[in-house]
Design an enzyme around this catalytic site. Structure first.
Site, PDB file in Angstrom:
ATOM      1  N   CYS A 189       0.824  -1.211   0.000  1.00 39.57           N
ATOM      2  CA  CYS A 189       0.000   0.000   0.000  1.00 39.57           C
ATOM      3  C   CYS A 189       0.859   1.262   0.000  1.00 39.57           C
ATOM      4  CB  CYS A 189      -0.946   0.006   1.193  1.00 39.57           C
ATOM      5  SG  CYS A 189      -0.128  -0.228   2.794  1.00 39.57           S
ATOM      6  N   HIS A 196      -1.123   0.901   7.601  1.00 38.91           N
ATOM      7  CA  HIS A 196      -1.699   0.963   6.254  1.00 38.91           C
ATOM      8  C   HIS A 196      -1.616   2.382   5.700  1.00 38.91           C
ATOM      9  CE1 HIS A 196      -4.032  -0.397   2.899  1.00 38.91           C
ATOM     10  NE2 HIS A 196      -5.079   0.356   3.173  1.00 38.91           N
TER      11      HIS A 196
END
Length: 619
Positions: free
Chosen positions: A135, A570
């Site tokens: 990510c 994330h």
């Protein structure tokens, strides 16, 4: 005796069957497979439940502690009586477990009334599939390809494919392919086969592109980016920009990284004799400090004390970044130890300003992320007040140091030199490190020192008596090297000087050029910029950025992170775009999910990277 019936790993060397380590999501494990590897030095094992009829499976090397790809997996399994065609995948792979763990750091995908955010499809709204802790790469790529410079450079739908013997290893090919996928809109449509999970809402998003080749190419040879571990998005951005600049950009195409570049000017003034010294550094980003002001501890619902911080503004952070400070140095002119006043301001401004916000504090020598809100609005703002005025009338400059051979001695960055010496490094090593890294900041020099500790000449004093004067030496200089740098837009004098300084290493020479933007270079036969020698337009290097004012900027995109560390958690991107049937709005790019965002103001307060685009009037 182990009674586990899942998370079982088969040793490919001896056939031993042992359980793996405990994994995310409650998957049990007693590490018997690891113990077998340690006892026997049999390092390679395959996870039985992950084997598919297509020949894919989790293959792990305990020796290097990384996943591996076994191109002969079918034959290796057949040796132990396993027919791969009869296998059925029964367990999640390591990549799937990593993605699921990342999704626990959930960015809201619903509105305040509980409705799912509306997916957005079309050109410029294509998501990127998570390859397992990727990510950080996806969020940076989305922000870059939303910028005009990257759009114009790599989205060339009517141009022929670039010639490449090995397309998978050619960065130009991979970036052109990615630009086509992200911008064309051909791959941005709803996928009704999306499988819902505990952490993913059941809504038809798109499949997303899988930038596997690009990830491998960007990470090739890099100690961190070549792994499957989560990485720092800012470090990835810097690494990617360097790789792109090193690639050829034949006319009429331009290096898109040039739109990020600008020059900072540092001014030092002796507190005693008031003489000044100016130096400039070319940069492609700024890292600004965030003041830490703790509020009184508040009792939260679970009974634990929670540390809260006073909110700050972007202007306050920029004021601190460009503010004056006192540094303890000895003046080379009057020998006073009263110190210097130091201030760094913008000499030029870029088309795109990347700002990294440092919200970290060392806790027990470990960088810990702090939740400090930084107020950043959508409205335009000016940076004119942070522009350097340069040498002023009446200022007396400190003299340049001259060594015994008559050459200009290397003037080490006094601030960085003092910091390095304060860490305990010998002065000779500090000077060599600063010279090798462009005489910029202490961090880059410190990394160089750690990498060159074993060099046999590490304690040999820096000698610039040869190979660094105009026309004094052509050691390490080849026409091929000059031509290679010339294809990147670097004039022959700068290329010649850079190759001299770096022993002919083209990659290091490129770094040297960007670290010495004001160096006119070596004009060969005694020529120089003022010698009257003919100088073609290709041999003049314009200063990066623009001095035109007003320098007005608007926020165009942000990279946000959730998690206690930049190497975990994330990353997502929020980008300001023209949305179909909705005008200009913020869009959330969360891996393959692309939705119209809400509550962006809260996200902007805690973003990790900010991309500001300069308005056309100020360019």
């Amino acid at each position: 005796m182990c009674d586990l019936r899942e998370n079982l790993w088969l040793c490919l060397l001896c056939g031993n069957l042992g359980c793996g380590r405990a994994q995310f999501g409650g998957v049990g494990g007693n590490s018997h497979g690891l113990k077998h590897a340690e006892d026997t030095t049999h390092a390679v094992a395959v996870k039985l439940g992950s084997i598919t009829p297509e020949g894919t499976a989790d293959v792990y090397c305990y020796h290097c502690n990384e996943e591996r790809v076994d191109t002969d997996l079918a034959a290796h399994l057949a040796h132990w009586g396993i027919n791969i065609a009869d296998r059925e995948k029964t367990e999640k792979s390591l990549t799937e477990l990593q993605i699921e763990q990342n999704l626990r750091w959930e960015f809201s995908m619903t509105t305040e009334n509980g409705k799912e955010l509306k997916p957005v499809f079309g050109g410029g709204f294509t998501g990127l599939k998570n390859l397992g802790n990727s990510c950080y790469l996806a969020s940076v790529l989305q922000c870059l390809f939303s910028l005009p410079a990257f759009h114009d450079r790599y989205f060339l739908p009517h141009a022929p494919s670039p010639p490449a013997e090995y397309p998978a290893e050619d960065l130009e090919v991979q970036l052109r392919k990615l630009a086509d996928g992200l911008i064309s809109g051909r791959y941005s449509y709803s996928d009704n086969d999306v499988v819902a999970s505990e952490y993913s809402p059941e809504i038809p998003h798109q499949k997303g592109l899988a930038p596997a080749m690009l990830k491998h190419l960007v990470g090739r040879g890099h100690e961190e980016f070549s792994t499957m571990r989560q990485q720092d998005a800012f470090e990835l951005l810097l690494h990617l920009l360097k790789l792109i600049t090193r690639c050829p950009h034949p006319a009429p195409l331009h290096d898109p990284v040039q739109s990020f570049r600008f020059v900072m000017e540092q001014r030092l003034q002796c507190a005693s004799c008031k003489k000044v010294r100016y130096r400039t550094d070319e940069q492609d980003n700024i890292s600004i400090p965030v003041p830490v002001r703790r509020l009184p501890r508040a009792e939260v619902e679970d009974g634990e004390n929670k540390v809260e911080y006073e909110a700050v503004t972007l202007k306050e952070c920029l004021d601190i970044f460009t503010g004056s400070e006192t540094v303890e140095l000895t003046c080379p002119s009057c020998n006073s130890k009263a110190g210097f006043a130091k201030r760094t301001l913008f000499k030029t401004f870029p088309a795109t300003l990347v700002v990294n916000v440092r919200r970290f504090e060392l806790v027990n020598w470990v960088p810990t992320k702090l939740d400090i809100a930084v107020a950043v609005g959508d409205e335009p703002f000016d940076l004119d007040t942070y522009m350097s005025k340069g040498v002023q009338s009446g200022e007396e400059l400190l003299p340049d140091d001259i060594n015994a051979s008559g050459h200009h001695a290397f003037n080490a960055n006094e601030v960085a030199l003092a910091q390095l010496e304060g860490m305990g490094f010998p002065r000779v090593r500090c000077e060599k490190a600063l010279h090798a890294t462009g005489n910029g900041d202490a961090d880059a020099a410190m990394n160089w020192l750690f990498a060159h500790m074993e060099d046999p000449d590490i304690d040999t004093p820096l000698d610039l008596g040869s190979g660094s004067g105009s026309g004094s030496s052509n050691i390490g200089v080849s026409q091929d090297g000059i031509d290679t740098l010339g294809a990147m837009g670097i004039g022959a004098p700068q290329a010649r000087k850079a190759l001299q300084e770096t022993g002919g290493d083209v990659n290091r020479a490129l770094d040297w050029v960007f670290s010495h933007p004001d160096d006119q270079g070596d004009f060969g036969d005694g020529g120089g910029p003022d010698s009257g020698a003919p100088e073609s337009g290709s041999e003049s290097k314009d200063i990066a950025g623009s001095r035109e004012v007003p320098a007005t900027y608007c926020l165009s995109s942000i990279v946000c992170h959730k998690g206690a560390s930049i190497h975990a958690g994330h990353y997502v991107a929020f980008i300001r775009k023209d949305v179909p049937e909705g005008g200009r709005s913020w869009v959330l790019f969360n891996d393959e999910k692309v939705v119209k965002a809400v509550d962006v103001d809260e996200m902007k307060k805690f973003a990790y990277l900010y991309f500001f685009q300069r308005s056309s009037a100020g360019r």
